[in-house]
Design an enzyme around this catalytic site. Structure first.
Site, PDB file in Angstrom:
ATOM      1  N   LYS A   9       0.834  -1.207   0.000  1.00 13.67           N
ATOM      2  CA  LYS A   9       0.000   0.000   0.000  1.00 13.67           C
ATOM      3  C   LYS A   9       0.875   1.266   0.000  1.00 13.67           C
ATOM      4  O   LYS A   9       2.098   1.186   0.213  1.00 13.67           O
ATOM      5  CB  LYS A   9      -0.941  -0.050   1.208  1.00 13.67           C
ATOM      6  CG  LYS A   9      -1.970  -1.193   1.126  1.00 13.67           C
ATOM      7  CD  LYS A   9      -2.929  -1.170   2.317  1.00 13.67           C
ATOM      8  CE  LYS A   9      -3.987  -2.252   2.202  1.00 13.67           C
ATOM      9  NZ  LYS A   9      -4.991  -2.165   3.303  1.00 13.67           N
ATOM     10  N   TYR A  49     -12.402  -2.782  -3.664  1.00 15.09           N
ATOM     11  CA  TYR A  49     -12.977  -2.798  -2.309  1.00 15.09           C
ATOM     12  C   TYR A  49     -14.506  -2.741  -2.337  1.00 15.09           C
ATOM     13  O   TYR A  49     -15.116  -2.245  -1.401  1.00 15.09           O
ATOM     14  CB  TYR A  49     -12.393  -1.642  -1.491  1.00 15.09           C
ATOM     15  CG  TYR A  49     -10.999  -1.912  -0.953  1.00 15.09           C
ATOM     16  CD1 TYR A  49     -10.725  -3.023  -0.147  1.00 15.09           C
ATOM     17  CD2 TYR A  49      -9.936  -1.049  -1.240  1.00 15.09           C
ATOM     18  CE1 TYR A  49      -9.451  -3.270   0.342  1.00 15.09           C
ATOM     19  CE2 TYR A  49      -8.646  -1.293  -0.746  1.00 15.09           C
ATOM     20  CZ  TYR A  49      -8.423  -2.402   0.047  1.00 15.09           C
ATOM     21  OH  TYR A  49      -7.160  -2.655   0.552  1.00 15.09           O
ATOM     22  N   ASN A 112      -2.138   0.088   6.997  1.00 11.16           N
ATOM     23  CA  ASN A 112      -1.659  -1.224   7.452  1.00 11.16           C
ATOM     24  C   ASN A 112      -0.811  -1.955   6.407  1.00 11.16           C
ATOM     25  O   ASN A 112      -0.722  -3.176   6.407  1.00 11.16           O
ATOM     26  CB  ASN A 112      -2.831  -2.081   7.928  1.00 11.16           C
ATOM     27  CG  ASN A 112      -3.820  -2.357   6.809  1.00 11.16           C
ATOM     28  OD1 ASN A 112      -3.661  -1.861   5.696  1.00 11.16           O
ATOM     29  ND2 ASN A 112      -4.825  -3.151   7.100  1.00 11.16           N
ATOM     30  N   HIS A 115      -2.113  -5.421   1.340  1.00 13.38           N
ATOM     31  CA  HIS A 115      -3.351  -6.163   1.047  1.00 13.38           C
ATOM     32  C   HIS A 115      -2.980  -7.539   0.523  1.00 13.38           C
ATOM     33  O   HIS A 115      -2.021  -7.677  -0.230  1.00 13.38           O
ATOM     34  CB  HIS A 115      -4.185  -5.442  -0.033  1.00 13.38           C
ATOM     35  CG  HIS A 115      -5.255  -6.330  -0.607  1.00 13.38           C
ATOM     36  ND1 HIS A 115      -6.484  -6.480  -0.015  1.00 13.38           N
ATOM     37  CD2 HIS A 115      -5.248  -7.172  -1.681  1.00 13.38           C
ATOM     38  CE1 HIS A 115      -7.196  -7.371  -0.720  1.00 13.38           C
ATOM     39  NE2 HIS A 115      -6.465  -7.790  -1.726  1.00 13.38           N
ATOM     40  N   GLU A 126      -9.234 -10.403  -8.138  1.00 17.33           N
ATOM     41  CA  GLU A 126      -8.297  -9.291  -7.936  1.00 17.33           C
ATOM     42  C   GLU A 126      -7.124  -9.348  -8.924  1.00 17.33           C
ATOM     43  O   GLU A 126      -6.676  -8.311  -9.421  1.00 17.33           O
ATOM     44  CB  GLU A 126      -7.788  -9.309  -6.489  1.00 17.33           C
ATOM     45  CG  GLU A 126      -8.913  -9.038  -5.482  1.00 17.33           C
ATOM     46  CD  GLU A 126      -8.522  -9.303  -4.036  1.00 17.33           C
ATOM     47  OE1 GLU A 126      -7.377  -9.730  -3.783  1.00 17.33           O
ATOM     48  OE2 GLU A 126      -9.374  -9.061  -3.156  1.00 17.33           O
TER      49      GLU A 126
END
Ligand code: IDP
Ligand code: MG
Length: 156
Positions: A9, A49, A112, A115, A126
């Protein structure tokens, strides 16, 4: 063999943690079969998402994911999807166990770092969102016979 879609990320890229995170997957014995530095558009973030669209954190999540480049990876191995999830650790950096990527490199619940697909269906969906045909490579790794026991013909 399974392939998981992993995203380092914007916080991981900005903090210079790409190499250390990729090293963990390589050292584990997983194979990098796709890699792309890219800026996620709001449209792509919304598709990726879509299951979280109704959540309170969703607008902030899309803003975060589109704020700066990410490194998208396709990572392959026997049981790779579950292995990547366990290496990532719990969703919140504040709760993730030591020894995991989120546990070792972060404290934030929204920033965080990473993913990873949560199952085979999500992984297929994905990978299709982030990689075009031909961008995930089926390449032979010279050391595979020392990563897996191949004596039965299938990787053990
Ligand atoms: P996961 O990434 O561990 O699969 P999900 O529940 O699928 O976790 O949530 C997707 C992403 O949304 C998380 O990785 C995190 O960036 C963000 N997120 C989830 N829950 C919260 C929250 O309660 N506050 C802020 N961000 C959240
Ligand atoms: Mg998830």
């Amino acid at each position: 063999m399974e392939t998981s879609l992993i995203i380092l990320k914007p916080d991981a890229v900005q903090r210079g943690l790409m190499g250390r995170i990729i090293s963990r997957f390589e050292e584990k014995g997983l194979q990098i079969v796709g890699a792309k530095l890219m800026q996620i558009t709001p449209e792509l973030a919304a598709q990726h998402y879509k299951d979280h669209a109704s959540k309170g954190f969703y607008p902030g999540l899309v803003k975060f994911m589109t704020s700066s480049p990410v490194l998208v990876l396709a990572i392959r191995g026997n049981g790779a999807i579950a292995i990547c999830r366990s290496m990532m650790g719990a969703t919140f950096g504040s709760k993730a166990a030591g020894g995991t990527i989120r546990g070792d490199f972060g404290v934030s619940n929204s920033f965080n770092l990473i993913h990873g697909s949560d199952g085979p269906e999500a992984a297929a969906r994905e990978l299709g969102l982030f990689f075009k045909a031909g961008e995930v490579l089926d390449w032979k790794r010279a050391g595979d016979a020392w990563i897996y026991d191949l004596s039965s013909g299938t990787p053990e």
